[in-house]
Design an enzyme around this catalytic site. Structure first.
Site, mmCIF file in Angstrom:
data_model
loop_
_atom_site.group_PDB
_atom_site.id
_atom_site.type_symbol
_atom_site.label_atom_id
_atom_site.label_comp_id
_atom_site.label_asym_id
_atom_site.label_seq_id
_atom_site.Cartn_x
_atom_site.Cartn_y
_atom_site.Cartn_z
ATOM 1 N N LYS A 107 45.781 43.165 23.659
ATOM 2 C CA LYS A 107 46.566 43.265 22.406
ATOM 3 C C LYS A 107 45.720 43.112 21.169
ATOM 4 O O LYS A 107 45.988 43.736 20.139
ATOM 5 C CB LYS A 107 47.707 42.246 22.388
ATOM 6 C CG LYS A 107 47.264 40.813 22.570
ATOM 7 C CD LYS A 107 47.902 40.239 23.786
ATOM 8 C CE LYS A 107 46.942 39.494 24.649
ATOM 9 N NZ LYS A 107 47.542 38.957 25.840
ATOM 10 N N LYS A 206 50.921 41.075 19.102
ATOM 11 C CA LYS A 206 51.989 41.791 19.823
ATOM 12 C C LYS A 206 53.071 42.273 18.858
ATOM 13 O O LYS A 206 53.592 43.384 18.991
ATOM 14 C CB LYS A 206 52.591 40.869 20.889
ATOM 15 C CG LYS A 206 51.601 40.555 22.012
ATOM 16 C CD LYS A 206 52.135 39.448 22.894
ATOM 17 C CE LYS A 206 51.146 39.099 23.988
ATOM 18 N NZ LYS A 206 51.488 37.842 24.668
ATOM 19 N N GLY A 303 50.837 36.459 33.210
ATOM 20 C CA GLY A 303 50.553 36.326 34.647
ATOM 21 C C GLY A 303 49.907 37.588 35.180
ATOM 22 O O GLY A 303 50.148 38.694 34.672
HETATM 23 P P1 NAP Z 1 40.045 37.196 32.819
HETATM 24 O O1 NAP Z 1 40.688 36.607 34.009
HETATM 25 O O2 NAP Z 1 39.183 36.337 31.969
HETATM 26 O O3 NAP Z 1 39.229 38.481 33.317
HETATM 27 C C1 NAP Z 1 38.321 39.170 32.484
HETATM 28 C C2 NAP Z 1 37.485 40.077 33.355
HETATM 29 O O4 NAP Z 1 36.625 40.845 32.518
HETATM 30 C C3 NAP Z 1 36.576 39.344 34.344
HETATM 31 O O5 NAP Z 1 36.544 39.999 35.574
HETATM 32 C C4 NAP Z 1 35.203 39.394 33.668
HETATM 33 O O6 NAP Z 1 34.112 39.437 34.579
HETATM 34 C C5 NAP Z 1 35.285 40.713 32.941
HETATM 35 N N1 NAP Z 1 34.444 40.694 31.745
HETATM 36 C C6 NAP Z 1 34.605 39.953 30.621
HETATM 37 N N2 NAP Z 1 33.623 40.211 29.744
HETATM 38 C C7 NAP Z 1 32.819 41.120 30.322
HETATM 39 C C8 NAP Z 1 31.635 41.790 29.932
HETATM 40 N N3 NAP Z 1 31.063 41.544 28.739
HETATM 41 N N4 NAP Z 1 31.086 42.689 30.778
HETATM 42 C C9 NAP Z 1 31.655 42.937 31.981
HETATM 43 N N5 NAP Z 1 32.776 42.340 32.417
HETATM 44 C C10 NAP Z 1 33.346 41.452 31.605
HETATM 45 O O7 NAP Z 1 41.154 37.800 31.818
HETATM 46 P P2 NAP Z 1 42.640 38.283 32.187
HETATM 47 O O8 NAP Z 1 43.577 37.132 32.116
HETATM 48 O O9 NAP Z 1 42.598 39.117 33.418
HETATM 49 O O10 NAP Z 1 42.999 39.176 30.888
HETATM 50 C C11 NAP Z 1 42.459 40.470 30.742
HETATM 51 C C12 NAP Z 1 43.162 41.175 29.569
HETATM 52 O O11 NAP Z 1 44.550 41.243 29.843
HETATM 53 C C13 NAP Z 1 43.051 40.442 28.223
HETATM 54 O O12 NAP Z 1 42.994 41.396 27.185
HETATM 55 C C14 NAP Z 1 44.361 39.671 28.121
HETATM 56 O O13 NAP Z 1 44.760 39.399 26.788
HETATM 57 C C15 NAP Z 1 45.290 40.675 28.771
HETATM 58 N N6 NAP Z 1 46.517 40.085 29.297
HETATM 59 C C16 NAP Z 1 46.444 39.031 30.133
HETATM 60 C C17 NAP Z 1 47.612 38.471 30.623
HETATM 61 C C18 NAP Z 1 47.597 37.292 31.535
HETATM 62 O O14 NAP Z 1 48.674 36.728 31.792
HETATM 63 N N7 NAP Z 1 46.450 36.876 32.065
HETATM 64 C C19 NAP Z 1 48.842 39.031 30.256
HETATM 65 C C20 NAP Z 1 48.866 40.164 29.409
HETATM 66 C C21 NAP Z 1 47.688 40.679 28.941
HETATM 67 P P3 NAP Z 1 33.762 38.195 35.557
HETATM 68 O O15 NAP Z 1 34.952 38.058 36.446
HETATM 69 O O16 NAP Z 1 32.542 38.584 36.286
HETATM 70 O O17 NAP Z 1 33.587 37.016 34.660
HETATM 71 N N1 HSE Z 2 48.418 34.467 26.691
HETATM 72 C C1 HSE Z 2 49.450 35.419 26.711
HETATM 73 C C2 HSE Z 2 50.781 34.708 26.699
HETATM 74 C C3 HSE Z 2 49.327 36.284 27.945
HETATM 75 O O1 HSE Z 2 50.825 33.486 26.919
HETATM 76 O O2 HSE Z 2 51.808 35.332 26.441
HETATM 77 C C4 HSE Z 2 50.161 37.510 27.872
HETATM 78 O O3 HSE Z 2 49.774 38.370 26.852
#
Ligand code: NAP
Ligand code: HSE
Length: 429
Positions: A107, A206, A303
């Protein structure tokens, strides 16, 4: 009919990336039955290929070499599930220029750099989709862009951050802010840096995206008037309960007289309002418009699996609409003015700590009356020579409420700064 193989790459294989991989593997048959296409993850970019993963990637899939994705002709579509502005933004630009459609869950990237990214996508004739960037599993972008294409949505009310809703719901049950935040982090709801959640930046991004899509006019994240939940104390939660309300971090986007206002702030929500029932890490978005009157979408807003559901849906949409064109376009088609923030109207909750002396209440009432602000409800709690006043004000322009409160605060018997939050109770149908 023979199935078509679609090569998918992921930028990131963390909470969301690994869940996308799992979903494409476990639901591959269903997707193929419905679409005639088999989506396979053939590359995923990470920082550390040796790290343990919640859903291990097949041998050779994980890579630290971005060019291996950009230059691979077998990769048809890429999901950016990495987060952050850089290098994610640079990678997305390079992929679009290389003719690869991208779907993003990021986002901050979409809210801050969307205009330029969409221009790049249009120039390259490929799609950029972003359903997962807003409210994880809730398909609100698709509803706004496709289902409500002929409807004038003029107001959006949203609980769009799961972490803060989880914290506020837990505080209602007596948990501390710190314990609730730690639990939200453990459950994978919070951003890598949770200050984006609690200070409102995540919700602001968002709401900027939702307002842009709904109103067809770009709203920059920096234009969103933003307050997070860091100032919320158990006393606010208790005062809300006494008034038959709950505290929620609410995003409000308004289109009135061809002008836009977008804000995110803690609000006092009447228990009878649908948003009050949104509990834990759930999100909800209420869309109001002339033809639709009101539609509320509610569901998990954070999640890994929940977000993967939206990423996979976007991947399938990209494949299903390749070549048909219009959905790759930027949603913006006009430039709307901004509403004067002082003219923005709402009912408000106000908390005042005052010395328990004659005339204090009359002074507060007279200042409100002087600015034509009317009191709907007043609760006074006495203690130790002081009084805590909880007021609910009828709907009034923000500027008039702020002017009255400035004059009230100048009174020596008023202790500290008033706390003010909008009240969400009227469904404005
Ligand atoms: P995360 O668990 O921290 O995963 C990030 C991934 O990106 C990891 O695999 C990391 O590699 C890789 N990465 C980060 N920087 C990098 C770089 N410079 N070069 C190569 N790889 C890199 O994050 P996430 O929770 O999955 O979230 C990912 C996206 O989805 C974010 O934009 C977040 O705002 C969005 N999102 C998340 C959620 C949620 O509930 N988690 C919900 C909606 C949207 P390594 O594993 O090797 O460290
Ligand atoms: N950190 C965000 C939240 C994840 O708590 O809503 C989903 O975008």
């Amino acid at each position: 009919m023979a199935s078509v193989d679609v090569g998918v790459a992921l930028l990131g294989y963390g909470t969301v990336g690994a869940s996308v991989s799992r979903m494409l593997a476990e639901s591959g048959d269903e997707i193929e039955r419905a679409t005639g296409h088999r989506l396979r993850v053939i590359r995923a970019l990470v920082r550390d290929t040796a790290k343990e993963r919640s859903f291990p990637a097949a041998d050779g899939v994980l890579t630290t070499d971005f060019a291996a994705i950009r230059d691979d002709p077998n990769i048809n579509v890429v999901a950016e599930v990495m987060g952050g502005l850089e290098p994610a933004g640079g990678y997305v630009r390079e992929l679009l220029r290389a003719g690869k459609p991208v779907v993003s869950a990021n986002k901050q990237l979409v809210a801050r750099e969307g205009a330029e990214l969409f221009a790049t996508a249009s120039a390259a004739g490929v799609q950029l989709r972003f359903e997962a960037s807003v409210c994880a599993a809730i398909p609100v972008v698709k509803v706004l862009r496709e289902s409500l294409i002929a409807t004038n949505v003029h107001r959006i009310l949203g609980i769009v951050n799961g972490t803060t809703n989880f914290i506020l719901s837990r505080m209602e049950r007596g948990d501390s802010y710190a314990d609730a935040l730690a639990e939200a982090q453990e459950l994978g709801y919070a951003e890598a840096d949770p200050s984006d959640d609690v200070n409102g930046a995540d919700a602001a991004a968002k709401m900027a995206i939702l307002a842009t899509v709904a109103f067809g006019s770009r709203v920059a994240i920096d234009e969103v008037e933003t307050r997070g939940i860091t100032e919320i104390e158990p006393a606010h939660v208790a005062a809300a309960a006494d008034l038959g309300m709950v505290v929620r971090l609410v995003g409000i986007a308004t289109l009135a007289n061809e002008a836009v206002d977008v804000r995110v702030q803690p609000a006092f929500v009447a228990r009878s309002h649908p948003l009050a029932a949104v509990d834990g890490a759930f999100n909800a978005v209420m869309l109001q418009g002339d033809a639709i009157r009101e539609i509320t979408l509610e569901g998990p807003g954070a999640g890994g699996t929940e977000t993967a559901s939206a990423v996979v849906a976007d991947l399938v949409s990209v494949v299903g609409t390749a070549g048909t064109g219009f959905l790759q376009n930027d949603a913006c088609w006009r430039e709307l003015d901004r509403l004067d923030p002082n003219a923005w109207r709402s009912p408000f909750y106000v908390h005042l700590d005052v010395a328990d002396r004659p005339g204090v209440l009359a002074h507060a009432a007279s200042r409100l009356a002087a600015h034509e602000v009317s009191v709907a409800q007043l609760v006074q709690r006495l203690g130790d020579g002081q009084a805590a006043l909880d007021l609910v004000l009828h709907e009034a322009p923000l500027g008039q409420v702020a002017a009255a409160l400035a004059e009230i605060s100048a009174f020596p018997e008023v202790l500290g700064r008033p706390f003010v939050a909008p009240v969400v109770s009227d469904r404005s149908l």
